[in-house]
Design a protein around this motif. Structure first.
Motif, short mmCIF file in Angstrom:
data_model
loop_
_atom_site.label_atom_id
_atom_site.label_comp_id
_atom_site.label_asym_id
_atom_site.label_seq_id
_atom_site.Cartn_x
_atom_site.Cartn_y
_atom_site.Cartn_z
N GLN A 15 56.60 -85.97 -3.80
CA GLN A 15 55.31 -86.41 -4.32
C GLN A 15 54.50 -87.11 -3.23
N PHE A 16 55.17 -87.91 -2.42
CA PHE A 16 54.48 -88.61 -1.34
C PHE A 16 53.88 -87.62 -0.34
N LEU A 17 54.66 -86.63 0.05
CA LEU A 17 54.17 -85.64 1.00
C LEU A 17 53.03 -84.82 0.41
N GLN A 18 53.14 -84.49 -0.86
CA GLN A 18 52.07 -83.75 -1.52
C GLN A 18 50.80 -84.59 -1.59
N ARG A 19 50.95 -85.88 -1.87
CA ARG A 19 49.80 -86.79 -1.92
C ARG A 19 49.13 -86.87 -0.55
N GLN A 20 49.93 -86.96 0.51
CA GLN A 20 49.37 -87.02 1.86
C GLN A 20 48.62 -85.73 2.18
N ARG A 21 49.14 -84.59 1.74
CA ARG A 21 48.48 -83.30 1.97
C ARG A 21 47.13 -83.28 1.27
N VAL A 22 47.09 -83.75 0.02
CA VAL A 22 45.85 -83.78 -0.75
C VAL A 22 44.83 -84.70 -0.09
N LEU A 23 45.28 -85.88 0.32
CA LEU A 23 44.36 -86.81 0.98
C LEU A 23 43.82 -86.25 2.29
N GLY A 24 44.66 -85.52 3.02
CA GLY A 24 44.21 -84.88 4.26
C GLY A 24 43.15 -83.83 4.00
N ILE A 25 43.35 -83.04 2.97
CA ILE A 25 42.34 -82.03 2.61
C ILE A 25 41.04 -82.71 2.21
N TYR A 26 41.14 -83.78 1.44
CA TYR A 26 39.95 -84.52 1.01
C TYR A 26 39.19 -85.07 2.22
N ARG A 27 39.91 -85.69 3.14
CA ARG A 27 39.25 -86.23 4.34
C ARG A 27 38.61 -85.12 5.17
N ASN A 28 39.31 -84.00 5.34
CA ASN A 28 38.75 -82.88 6.10
C ASN A 28 37.51 -82.32 5.41
N MET A 29 37.55 -82.27 4.08
CA MET A 29 36.40 -81.77 3.35
C MET A 29 35.19 -82.69 3.57
N LEU A 30 35.40 -84.00 3.48
CA LEU A 30 34.28 -84.93 3.68
C LEU A 30 33.76 -84.86 5.12
N ARG A 31 34.67 -84.70 6.09
CA ARG A 31 34.22 -84.57 7.49
C ARG A 31 33.40 -83.29 7.67
N THR A 32 33.85 -82.22 7.07
CA THR A 32 33.13 -80.95 7.18
C THR A 32 31.77 -81.05 6.50
N ILE A 33 31.72 -81.70 5.35
CA ILE A 33 30.45 -81.85 4.62
C ILE A 33 29.45 -82.65 5.46
N GLN A 34 29.92 -83.59 6.27
CA GLN A 34 29.02 -84.37 7.12
C GLN A 34 28.28 -83.49 8.13
N GLN A 35 28.80 -82.31 8.39
CA GLN A 35 28.16 -81.40 9.35
C GLN A 35 27.06 -80.54 8.73
N VAL A 36 26.91 -80.61 7.41
CA VAL A 36 25.86 -79.84 6.73
C VAL A 36 24.51 -80.42 7.14
N PRO A 37 23.59 -79.59 7.63
CA PRO A 37 22.33 -80.12 8.17
C PRO A 37 21.39 -80.72 7.12
N ASP A 38 21.31 -80.15 5.94
CA ASP A 38 20.37 -80.62 4.94
C ASP A 38 20.95 -81.79 4.14
N GLU A 39 20.20 -82.89 4.07
CA GLU A 39 20.68 -84.10 3.39
C GLU A 39 20.95 -83.87 1.91
N ALA A 40 20.07 -83.13 1.24
CA ALA A 40 20.26 -82.87 -0.20
C ALA A 40 21.53 -82.05 -0.44
N ASP A 41 21.75 -81.04 0.40
CA ASP A 41 22.97 -80.23 0.27
C ASP A 41 24.21 -81.07 0.56
N ARG A 42 24.11 -81.92 1.57
CA ARG A 42 25.23 -82.80 1.92
C ARG A 42 25.60 -83.70 0.75
N LYS A 43 24.58 -84.30 0.12
CA LYS A 43 24.83 -85.19 -1.01
C LYS A 43 25.43 -84.42 -2.18
#
Length: 88
Positions: A15-43
């Motif tokens: 469960q701990f390893l699975q939780r870490q995997r999920v949190l890593g995906i979440y962080r990567n998703m937020l980092r990737t979303i920060q690269q979206v040029p349009d502010e409205a799309d980013r939000k």
């Protein structure tokens, strides 16, 4: 019988390893979303990602969790590919 020193709500290693995997995906998703040029799309994307992860926060079925991890990875890859295409 020896009592466990772990609190009753402690996660198993799996469960701990699975939780870490999920949190890593979440962080990567937020980092990737920060690269979206349009502010409205980013939000919109940031709110969508947060809502999806919060909505599934209490999931306990291991098969459902694995499916959600796969879907999240696919969404992340699609977003990264779209951003790469937009830059080229």
């Amino acid at each position: 019988m020896v009592a466990s020193r772990l609190p009753p709500a402690a996660l198993t290693l799996k469960q701990f390893l699975q939780r870490q995997r999920v949190l890593g995906i979440y962080r990567n998703m937020l980092r990737t979303i920060q690269q979206v040029p349009d502010e409205a799309d980013r939000k919109y994307l940031r709110d969508w990602a947060r809502d999806e992860f919060k909505r599934n926060r209490g999931a306990t079925d291991q098969d459902a969790i694995r499916m959600m991890i796969t879907q999240a990875k696919n969404h992340l890859e699609d977003l990264q590919k779209s951003l790469a295409l937009a830059r080229s």
